[in-house]
Design a protein around this motif. Structure first.
Motif, short mmCIF file in Angstrom:
data_model
loop_
_atom_site.label_atom_id
_atom_site.label_comp_id
_atom_site.label_asym_id
_atom_site.label_seq_id
_atom_site.Cartn_x
_atom_site.Cartn_y
_atom_site.Cartn_z
N PRO A 1 2.43 -14.39 4.99
CA PRO A 1 3.24 -13.72 6.01
C PRO A 1 3.42 -12.23 5.71
CG PRO A 1 4.63 -15.01 4.56
CD PRO A 1 3.23 -15.26 4.14
N LEU A 2 2.75 -11.40 6.46
CA LEU A 2 2.79 -9.96 6.21
C LEU A 2 3.40 -9.16 7.35
CD1 LEU A 2 -0.80 -9.50 4.79
CD2 LEU A 2 1.31 -9.52 3.51
N LYS A 3 3.32 -9.64 8.57
CA LYS A 3 3.68 -8.83 9.74
C LYS A 3 5.12 -8.34 9.70
CE LYS A 3 0.40 -11.08 12.77
NZ LYS A 3 0.24 -11.94 13.93
N ASP A 4 6.06 -9.23 9.44
CA ASP A 4 7.47 -8.84 9.46
C ASP A 4 7.79 -7.85 8.35
OD1 ASP A 4 7.90 -10.51 11.61
OD2 ASP A 4 8.51 -12.21 10.35
N VAL A 5 7.25 -8.09 7.17
CA VAL A 5 7.51 -7.20 6.03
C VAL A 5 6.91 -5.83 6.29
CG1 VAL A 5 7.05 -6.83 3.59
CG2 VAL A 5 7.74 -9.08 4.39
N LEU A 6 5.67 -5.79 6.74
CA LEU A 6 5.03 -4.51 7.00
C LEU A 6 5.74 -3.74 8.10
CD1 LEU A 6 1.23 -5.34 6.70
CD2 LEU A 6 2.70 -4.19 5.05
#
Length: 157
Positions: A131-136
């Motif tokens: 899961p990268l979208k929210d953090v980025l």
């Protein structure tokens, strides 16, 4: 993101109880960034290039363990440093009236965002479900939120 702000806040409290003022810290940070701008940019961008090419190489041959741990560690460390930089920018603004993002912090921000996106790319190579979208998104918006708070507080105060 909350745990990183907590850790950065604890560092600020430790600096305060250690006797360092925000003026001393800002002078040291601004001097360090101004004196080492080219070296920081070159080494940071070459490091990101090495991380991304290493992850593609090791991902292609199926050797995931070591570089995955390195990419995960860099990803977490950069998140901590971005939170510390945002908290420091707010403290420097409200204490000294100095904007860290504009007074030399741009170089550090470029390097940190290159590392953040490079580590995210590496993690995506190793695990396409990571899961990268929210953090980025939240860390990309962070400097703009800080700058908006600084701008609004400049209008109010």
């Amino acid at each position: 993101m909350g745990r990183y702000f907590l850790i950065a806040g604890c560092a600020v409290v430790a600096f305060h109880f250690g006797g360092l003022t925000s003026g001393e810290v800002l002078a040291w940070v601004a001097g360090y960034l101004a004196g080492n701008r080219v070296a920081l940019l070159a080494s940071g961008l070459l490091g990101v290039l090495g991380l991304c090419s290493g992850s593609l190489l090791f991902g292609g041959i199926g050797f995931f363990n070591i570089l995955y741990v390195v990419a995960k560690g860099i990803y977490e460390l950069v998140q901590l440093l971005l939170c510390a930089m945002a908290l420091g920018a707010m403290i420097f603004w409200f204490d000294l009236g100095a904007n860290l993002w504009l007074e030399g912090g741009g170089t550090l921000a470029i390097i940190l965002y290159a590392w953040l996106y490079g580590a995210a790319f590496s993690l995506r190579v190793f695990d396409f479900n990571y899961p990268l979208k929210d953090v980025l998104f939240s860390y990309t918006v962070l400097p703009f939120v800080c700058l908006a708070v600084i701008w609004v507080s400049g209008l109010i105060l």
